[in-house]
Structures are given as structure tokens and as C-alpha cells.
Enzyme design. Sequence first.
Site, PDB file in Angstrom:
ATOM      1  N   GLN A 288       0.973   5.558   9.692  1.00 43.61           N
ATOM      2  CA  GLN A 288       2.320   6.137   9.670  1.00 43.61           C
ATOM      3  C   GLN A 288       2.522   7.057  10.877  1.00 43.61           C
ATOM      4  O   GLN A 288       1.621   7.811  11.232  1.00 43.61           O
ATOM      5  CB  GLN A 288       2.498   6.952   8.388  1.00 43.61           C
ATOM      6  N   TYR A 317       1.188  -4.106  -0.725  1.00 43.64           N
ATOM      7  CA  TYR A 317       1.539  -3.828   0.676  1.00 43.64           C
ATOM      8  C   TYR A 317       0.831  -2.539   1.128  1.00 43.64           C
ATOM      9  O   TYR A 317       1.462  -1.599   1.601  1.00 43.64           O
ATOM     10  CB  TYR A 317       3.051  -3.669   0.860  1.00 43.64           C
ATOM     11  N   CYS A 413      11.512   1.191   3.169  1.00 39.05           N
ATOM     12  CA  CYS A 413      12.008   1.603   4.489  1.00 39.05           C
ATOM     13  C   CYS A 413      13.336   0.928   4.790  1.00 39.05           C
ATOM     14  O   CYS A 413      13.809   0.945   5.923  1.00 39.05           O
ATOM     15  CB  CYS A 413      10.973   1.284   5.564  1.00 39.05           C
TER      16      CYS A 413
END
Length: 461
Positions: A288, A317, A413
Site C-alpha cells: 500500500q 484478494y 477502491c
Amino acid sequence: MKRTLPVQKNDYIDVIFEDLTHDGAGVAKVDGYPIFVPNGLPGEKAKVKVIKVNKGYGFGRLEELYEKSPYRIEIPREDLPKYGGCQLEHISYEGQLKYKENQVRQVLTRIGKLEDVVVHPILGMDNPWHYRNKAQVPVGEKDGKLIAGFFKPRSHEIVDTDESLIQIPEINEAVQVVKEICGKLGIPAYNEETHKGVLRHIMARYGKQTGELMVVIVTRTGEIPFAEKIVEEIVERLPKVKSIVHNVNSKRTNVILGDKTKVLWGSEVIYDYIGDVRFAISALSFYQVNPVQTKVLYDKALEYAALTGSESVIDAYCGIGTISLFLAQKARKVFGVEIVPEAIEDARKNAELNGFTNAEFEAGEAEAVIPKWYEEGNKADVLVVDPPRKGCDEALLRTIIDMKPKKVVYVSCNPATLARDLRILEDGGYKTVEVQPVDMFPHTTHCEAVARIVLNEEVEK
Ligand code: SAH
């Protein structure tokens, strides 16, 4: 009969912007016909030139602003408009947060048909600048000089820049230093058109909690001229550097990194912490990019999972296992699944690094592996998903509906696909209780959100 549109190409029209698109353009309507205008803000009155008309919508260019939005600000670097993907840089941070929060509310109603979901005020950053822990900067040449910066929007022209306001200063400094050293030694830049030259990208990563810096030099060629000299100078000028890596990308491609990496100096990885969990990050690993907000996001996911220590959790995921290991601190057992095999190797190493023995990982498609686990009798009490922008595969959502975990935590997202998937779960016996937007990428249009979803029978309990 051909219907005439309310505007024609090259018309000048006066408009009031009503909305923003998901990519940050202003939306004005003429007799219901929408026109998208980059740079327009809701509430602003403006003169617009129509530059393109399609059947259902058109595009325009902002010619003159008659009335400005209170959220409009001077852009921080007039010389570098919209650099590095900062599409919202003309909007104050307060305005950006309002826009992202509204976007989440709107799609949940419009696409998800979820009328009574609680959407919390977005969690923004106290200091929304210098947050990115990674830079990948293209290198070129201009007037015989090495330049490095960013591509002009919608072009492959490189604009030389000395800084990015959204990158951590250590990252900016690393890029400048490597550019200077390579420039001084006369290393030729890669040329996209001729596929000749050497230096393609300078990449830098930084562990914000550990202060460890990694420099990655990406070249077309298998060797870097003066490699030893480059390393020596980097080490001298960047005291935080822990790893210098050479990546070879000899293909004609827009993809930045090639498959081959070689450590030139120091360690193969740098470390960073999210909360108390330690992660090893290699040149190729996904990690990230906003470490401050990642902690905020994962804390929210953990809160929504409400683990007591007895649960079995699936993290779909899972990437390099960041959320999985965050959950493993509080769960009996965590199973992570991810499509990239190298990421799964990293996830296993990270579990070991932290001494977690209750986390297992499998490489494969979430929509194939989770149904297989379910058939084998591996049912989860809590399921966490964090899919890419296109959202969850429908087969996975069907398996969730069959498997009936009590709780689902959806980290998203892309609010539009979140809303679409929440509708499928609602129709399958789940209720979306609350949604928390989190601003992971200030000044860009990207918007992250976490949703808490509970099996209907559990809501009523
Ligand atoms: N949860 C991680 C990564 C999220 S990004 C984190 O917070 O760091 C989404 C991840 O989904 C990527 O790692 C991508 O490789 C992976 N992915 C994409 N399609 C997939 C699929 N069909 N099945 C499993 N993983 C997939």
C-alpha cells in the site's frame, strides 16, 4: 428522424456546474444533455466551449469563470498542472473530502439501491501532503540533459520535476540524487520510440516506520554502465538507503518493471510496519502506498470484523497478506487467497517474520479457491474481500451467499463496483449496515471505502 442535440460543436455556452464525474470533471446540463468539462466545479458559473458532441453526452473546455466555488484554490505548482495524477489539486482538501464522501453516498443509492445504509463522514488525513511511500519516475533526455519527472496527462512527454508534493520527501530526494548521479556519469536515457538507450525508470520505496530506503534502477540493458560508481555515490549521498536494486526491462512496453532483479548493494528487501505487523518489501512486491491511511483503513476493517479470537476468517484478494496478518492478531485462523503467486510467497514469509502460525495462504483466483475450500468443508465465520477496481467476481459473491459467513467486510477502491456487489449480497440475504469512506489518495480522484455487511438473521438477533 435524427434528433437534434441542444448544443453543437464549437458553440460557446453559459452553464452552471451541477456535479463532478468520478474522474473529477465538472458536469453541466443543457436541457438535460450532460457536458463534461475538466476543471469545472459544482456551483460555478462559467463560459464553456463545446469541443465534442456524442449522442448522450458531450465534452467542453472551460473558457471563463464568472463565479468561483468556495472550494476552488490556486494550484500549488502552476508550472506542473495535474502532475502525478493530482486531478483534484484545484479543490481545497475540505472540498475533496466532501466530493469523495458524496460520491460514495450517491453510488450506494443509485447503483446499490441501498437507501438506509449509514455512510460515515470520510476519514481524511491531518496532513494530506507527502504521503506516498513509493515513486516510479520515467527518465528521458532534453537538450542533452537527463530529465525525470512525470508524463504530461494523456501524453508520453516527460516533464522534468524536482519534487512531487504527494511523495514522502525522502522519496523525492532519492529520485533527484539518482538522476544527478546518472546524469553526471552520462548514462543515456531510454528512448521509447527507438527502443534504444539505457535508463528507463528510477524507483524509490520508503518504510515510513523504519526509515529504510530502497532505490531501484530500471534499465533496458542487462548491465548499467559505471554501476559501482553509481552505488558508491548513492550510499554516500543517501544515508537512509538499505537496498539498491537493478531491474532489467528489455521489452517494448508501458509496464515499468521487468521480471529480472539483481541486488547491487545491501539487502534484497526493506522493512516497514503497519501497526505492530512487520512487512518485508521487495522491489516487485505490492505494498500500500499511503502507510498512514492504510493503518486507518485496516483498523476499520478489523473493527468491522469484530473478532473475539475464536473465528475462522477468509481474506480474499490478500496481496502480500497485509490485511490477513492484521486479522491474524485477533482470529483463531486466517486463510488468505491471492492470484499472484509471488505475493503469496511474500505473505507466507511475512507470516513467519511475525511468528504467526495461524495464517495459511493459497495462490489462485478467489472465485475458484474459495468455492473449493467451501466444498472441502472450510467455512469462514468472517469473510474479508479487498478486490481490484472491477470488484468481486460474481461466482465469489454466490459462494459467499451459499456459505453464509456471519459477517462480510468489504474493502473497496471503487465505490461503483462496491455498490453493485452490495446489491447482490443484499438480494442474497445480507444487510449492509454501515460504510466508512477513507481517503487513501489525497488530491487524486481515487476513493476507498470499507463496508460492514451482516447476515440478515444476525441483524435481527
Ligand atoms: N489486500 C491487499 C491487496 C489488495 S489489491 C492489501 O491491502 O494490500 C487487490 C489484490 O487482488 C491484488 O493483489 C491482485 O493481485 C489480487 N487479485 C486480482 N484478481 C484476483 C482474483 N481473481 N483472485 C484473487 N486475487 C486477485
